[in-house]
Design an enzyme around this catalytic site. Structure first.
Site, PDB file in Angstrom:
ATOM      1  N   CYS A   1       2.255   7.869   2.334  1.00  0.00           N
ATOM      2  CA  CYS A   1       2.861   6.628   1.831  1.00  0.00           C
ATOM      3  C   CYS A   1       1.688   5.698   1.567  1.00  0.00           C
ATOM      4  O   CYS A   1       0.770   5.593   2.400  1.00  0.00           O
ATOM      5  CB  CYS A   1       3.797   6.026   2.869  1.00  0.00           C
TER       6      CYS A   1
ATOM      7  N   GLU B   1       3.624  -5.033   4.352  1.00  0.00           N
ATOM      8  CA  GLU B   1       4.160  -5.997   3.381  1.00  0.00           C
ATOM      9  C   GLU B   1       3.885  -7.448   3.782  1.00  0.00           C
ATOM     10  O   GLU B   1       3.854  -8.326   2.935  1.00  0.00           O
ATOM     11  CB  GLU B   1       5.667  -5.790   3.178  1.00  0.00           C
TER      12      GLU B   1
ATOM     13  N   HIS C   1       1.327   2.621   1.613  1.00  0.00           N
ATOM     14  CA  HIS C   1       1.127   1.484   2.514  1.00  0.00           C
ATOM     15  C   HIS C   1       0.222   1.870   3.691  1.00  0.00           C
ATOM     16  O   HIS C   1      -0.484   1.025   4.248  1.00  0.00           O
ATOM     17  CB  HIS C   1       2.466   0.998   3.080  1.00  0.00           C
TER      18      HIS C   1
ATOM     19  N   CYS D   1       3.065   5.323  -5.458  1.00  0.00           N
ATOM     20  CA  CYS D   1       4.119   5.303  -4.437  1.00  0.00           C
ATOM     21  C   CYS D   1       4.616   6.738  -4.292  1.00  0.00           C
ATOM     22  O   CYS D   1       5.037   7.360  -5.285  1.00  0.00           O
ATOM     23  CB  CYS D   1       5.250   4.390  -4.902  1.00  0.00           C
TER      24      CYS D   1
ATOM     25  N   ASP E   1       4.067   0.320  -7.435  1.00  0.00           N
ATOM     26  CA  ASP E   1       4.547   0.716  -6.103  1.00  0.00           C
ATOM     27  C   ASP E   1       5.787  -0.131  -5.792  1.00  0.00           C
ATOM     28  O   ASP E   1       6.081  -1.105  -6.494  1.00  0.00           O
ATOM     29  CB  ASP E   1       3.443   0.450  -5.066  1.00  0.00           C
ATOM     30  N   SER E   2       6.433   0.217  -4.697  1.00  0.00           N
ATOM     31  CA  SER E   2       7.568  -0.589  -4.243  1.00  0.00           C
ATOM     32  C   SER E   2       7.116  -1.984  -3.805  1.00  0.00           C
ATOM     33  O   SER E   2       7.923  -2.901  -3.729  1.00  0.00           O
ATOM     34  CB  SER E   2       8.247   0.100  -3.058  1.00  0.00           C
TER      35      SER E   2
END
Ligand code: DGL
Length: 295
Positions: A204, A172, A206, A77, A14-15
Site C-alpha cells: 500500500c 493521511e 501509504h 495505489c 492515489d486515494s
C-alpha cells in the site's frame, strides 16, 4: 501550438497522500519530467470500498488526467491497481502502470546489481527472501491479485498477508511516528514476526512513510520492499521505448536534483493536503488545486 508528446506530464494518482511515496520515487528517477498528482482525499480510504466503486473511481480519475494532457498514467495505489487498472487500460491506449508488477518484480529480482537493489530488490545472498510478508489494504488482499502473481512467479513459496487499515488513516493526517503508530504496528505485525518472515512487501503506497517505524519493529533481519523505485524505473523504460522520455533526465536519474515540476490536485481540503503533503515529502507543497468528483 500543440504540446510535444515528450513535454506532456505523467499523471499519478492515489486515494489520498499515499501516492506521494511513488511521486517521490518518480521525481528522483525522472527529474526532467513533469507530473500531475491527484489525491482523492474526499473519498479515501479505498481499502474499505467495493471493487466496483474503486474501479469506477480509477477510470474516472484516469480519464480526467488524460483529459489534462497526461501521456502516461501511474496508478500510485495498490487498491486501485488491483480493482481498476484493467478497466482503465480498456478505455485508453496511453500507457497505464500499476503497483503489483513493480512489487513482485522488486521482490523476485535477484540480479544483485546496484540499480536493482535501489529498485527495492529483496534478494540477499545467503539470507533469502522467504517467508514473505505482504501488508496491504483489505481490498487489495481480498482481490487475490498479489497472491496469484507470486504463486505464478514463485510457486509454492510461503506468503503471509496482513491488512493494516489504520496505517492509511495515520499517514493521511501526517502521523508517521509516535505511540499511535507503534501501537498499530504492534497489533498488525506481531503475527508476521511469529512467521519469521525475511521480507516485508509494502503493498500500500501509504506504508513507505512508516518505513522507519516498521523497520525498527521488524528488526534488521527483515528487508522492507517499497515497489516505488522499481515502478519509477519501469516508467522510465516505457518512456524511453515510446521515445517520449527527456533523455537528459534519464541520464541524470538518481542524482536527486532538479525534480520535475509537479502540479498537485486533491478532491478534499486543499489546505490539509498542503500541510500533510509538506510533512511527507519533506519540502513545501505550495499550490494545491481542488477537483471534486461525485460520490
Ligand atoms: N494507498 C492505497 C494503496 O496503495 C490505499 C489506501 C486506502 O485508500 O485504503 O492501496
Amino acid at each position: 501550438m500543440p504540446v510535444r508528446e515528450k513535454d506532456k506530464p505523467i499523471g499519478v494518482f492515489d486515494s489520498g497522500v499515499g501516492g506521494l511515496s511513488v511521486l517521490r520515487a518518480l521525481t528522483r528517477k525522472l527529474p526532467g519530467e513533469s507530473f500531475v498528482y491527484f489525491g482523492d482525499t474526499a473519498r479515501v480510504p479505498y481499502g474499505d470500498l467495493s471493487p466496483e466503486e474503486v474501479c469506477r473511481y480509477t477510470v474516472e480519475i484516469g480519464e480526467w488526467l488524460l483529459d489534462r494532457g497526461c501521456e502516461m498514467i501511474v496508478i500510485a495505489c495498490n487498491t486501485a491497481t488491483v480493482m481498476g487498472m484493467a478497466a482503465l487500460r480498456r478505455v485508453t491506449e496511453a500507457p497505464v502502470l500499476g503497483m503489483v508488477e513493480a512489487a513482485v518484480d522488486a521482490v523476485l529480482n535477484d540480479s544483485g546489481d546496484e540499480d536493482d537493489a535501489d529498485a527495492g530488490g529483496a534478494h540477499r545472498r545467503g539470507v533469502g527472501i522467504w517467508p514473505l510478508g505482504l501488508i496491504a489494504t483489505q481490498g487489495t488482499l481480498d482481490s487475490g491479485v498479489y497472491q496469484s502473481a507470486f504463486a505464478e512467479r514463485a510457486p509454492g513459496k510461503p506468503l503471509y498477508t496482513q491488512a493494516c487499515p489504520d496505517f492509511t488513516a495515520l499517514v493521511e493526517v501526517g502521523r508517521t511516528e509516535g505511540p499511535d503508530v507503534d501501537r498499530a504496528i504492534n497489533i498488525y505485525l506481531t503475527g508476521l514476526t511469529e512467521k519469521k518472515i525475511r521480507t516485508l512487501v509494502l503493498g500500500c503506497t501509504h506504508y513507505p512513510f512508516l518505513a522507519p517505524a516498521l523497520s525498527a519493529f521488524m528488526g534488521e533481519g527483515v528487508k522492507l520492499v517499497d515497489p516505488a523505485l522499481r515502478l519509477a524505473s519501469m516508467a522510465g523504460e516505457r518512456l524511453a521505448r515510446n521515445r517520449t522520455a527527456n533523455i537528459g533526465a534519464i541520464e541524470a536519474a538518481d542524482t536527486g536534483e532538479n525534480p520535475g515540476a509537479v502540479e498537485f490536485w486533491c478532491s478534499g481540503d486543499t489546505a490539509e493536503f498542503k500541510a500533510v503533503g509538506g510533512i511527507l515529502l519533506g519540502c513545501p507543497v505550495d499550490v494545491v488545486k481542488r477537483k471534486a468528483f461525485g460520490s
